[in-house]
Design a protein around this motif. Structure first.
Motif, PDB file in Angstrom:
ATOM      1  N   PHE A  17     -22.365  61.123  -6.332  1.00  0.00           N
ATOM      2  CA  PHE A  17     -21.128  60.348  -6.211  1.00  0.00           C
ATOM      3  C   PHE A  17     -21.411  58.849  -6.303  1.00  0.00           C
ATOM      4  O   PHE A  17     -20.682  58.113  -6.964  1.00  0.00           O
ATOM      5  CB  PHE A  17     -20.432  60.685  -4.880  1.00  0.00           C
ATOM      6  N   GLY A  18     -22.490  58.425  -5.648  1.00  0.00           N
ATOM      7  CA  GLY A  18     -22.820  57.001  -5.608  1.00  0.00           C
ATOM      8  C   GLY A  18     -23.141  56.445  -6.986  1.00  0.00           C
ATOM      9  O   GLY A  18     -22.733  55.336  -7.327  1.00  0.00           O
ATOM     10  N   VAL A  19     -23.847  57.236  -7.806  1.00  0.00           N
ATOM     11  CA  VAL A  19     -24.176  56.787  -9.163  1.00  0.00           C
ATOM     12  C   VAL A  19     -22.894  56.655  -9.977  1.00  0.00           C
ATOM     13  O   VAL A  19     -22.653  55.656 -10.656  1.00  0.00           O
ATOM     14  CB  VAL A  19     -25.174  57.765  -9.833  1.00  0.00           C
ATOM     15  N   TYR A  21     -19.872  56.232  -8.798  1.00  0.00           N
ATOM     16  CA  TYR A  21     -19.085  55.152  -8.177  1.00  0.00           C
ATOM     17  C   TYR A  21     -19.548  53.791  -8.683  1.00  0.00           C
ATOM     18  O   TYR A  21     -18.755  52.967  -9.117  1.00  0.00           O
ATOM     19  CB  TYR A  21     -19.247  55.259  -6.659  1.00  0.00           C
ATOM     20  N   THR A  22     -20.868  53.567  -8.657  1.00  0.00           N
ATOM     21  CA  THR A  22     -21.424  52.287  -9.070  1.00  0.00           C
ATOM     22  C   THR A  22     -21.127  52.011 -10.539  1.00  0.00           C
ATOM     23  O   THR A  22     -20.788  50.904 -10.920  1.00  0.00           O
ATOM     24  CB  THR A  22     -22.943  52.278  -8.829  1.00  0.00           C
TER      25      THR A  22
END
Lengths: 137, 148
Positions: A17-19, A21-22
């Motif tokens: 998710f973080g990848v 999102y970024t």
């Protein structure tokens, strides 16, 4: 049930998710059909720009909103045909629903007629704003 | 939500060092990860207390913020980037809700409730620590749209 499995699952999901999102924050997403409502000064609080108007929605619990506001306010200084409007999402919930704003900051890019051409969620980079603005005629 | 709104009014324009909440998120991630693996109610109780201080007194008042000010901040170089205290305070409030649910799961002997609640809290804390994820940006407006 002491186990490492829940930790591994949570971290794997969070990294994925973080990848995403970024990468997706700040990206200008063009609408396939420009058919939204016509916005004008009575709705967004400032007169439309002669070519582009950037309308930023912010909220209280939003750190990147401040940085986005500073960037966009700075950028319109050198672009006479582009204007900037800032709207507090919380006190404009009807508009937020109408335009389907889901997170803050969200910046709409309106054409000269006041219709949304596309939007960016999160803080865009200077180059992303320039590319978005230059793509609107 | 009433509590959150009151807190937001009280701390209006209260700027803090933006690196503080990020450091706190790293410690929170480690504590929650340890709690998840060991299924420790004691660790969740400690983290619950920290979340409660952050949610009610502000993110700059927690023990983690104290560690940051005492040991980390003096060693950091470069420009201090400030941020409004309200976004991290909102995140602490959401963390507090998950910690309460997790502790309830532990006390009521419902391990799956404990695991899921700690898992969600860890998910958000890790994203905050590793990717500077802004929880308030993503869920506050959706919440408002749902209730108002």
């Amino acid at each position: 049930m002491k186990s490492l499995t829940p930790l591994v699952v949570v971290l794997a999901l969070a990294i994925a998710f973080g990848v995403w999102y970024t990468r997706s924050r700040g990206e200008f997403r063009r609408k396939k059909t420009v058919n939204g409502p016509k916005l004008d000064a009575s709705v967004i609080g400032v007169e439309l720009g002669s070519r582009v108007t950037m309308v930023q929605f912010s909220s209280a619990f939003c750190s990147p909103c401040r940085a986005t506001k500073a960037l966009l306010e700075d950028m319109v200084k050198t672009m006479p045909d582009v204007r900037y409007a800032h709207i507090d999402a919380e006190s404009h919930l009807e508009l937020v629903r109408q335009l389907d704003i889901r997170s803050t900051p969200t910046t709409l890019f309106l054409n000269a007629a006041g219709v949304e051409v596309g939007r960016a969620m999160g803080t865009p980079k200077r180059s992303q704003v320039l590319a978005a603005v230059n793509a609107i005629h | 939500m009433a509590v959150l709104n009151e807190a937001s009014v009280k701390s209006k324009a209260n700027l803090i060092d933006a690196r503080g909440p990020r450091f706190s998120a790293v410690i929170t991630t480690l504590v929650l990860a340890a709690a998840l693996v060991t299924q420790s109610a004691a660790l969740i109780a400690i983290q619950l207390a920290v979340f409660a201080i952050g949610a009610f007194a502000g993110p700059a008042k927690t023990p983690y913020a104290f560690l940051f000010k005492k040991f980390v901040k003096p060693r950091l170089k470069g420009e201090v980037i400030t941020e409004d205290a309200r976004p991290p305070q909102f995140a602490q409030s959401v963390g507090l809700i998950f910690a309460v649910v997790a502790l309830a799961g532990s006390l009521l002997s419902i391990p799956v409730l404990f695991t899921v609640a700690v898992g969600f809290a860890l998910f958000a804390a890790f994203l905050n620590a590793a990717f500077n994820f802004c929880l308030g940006c993503e869920i506050y407006l959706l919440g408002l749209r749902a209730v108002k």
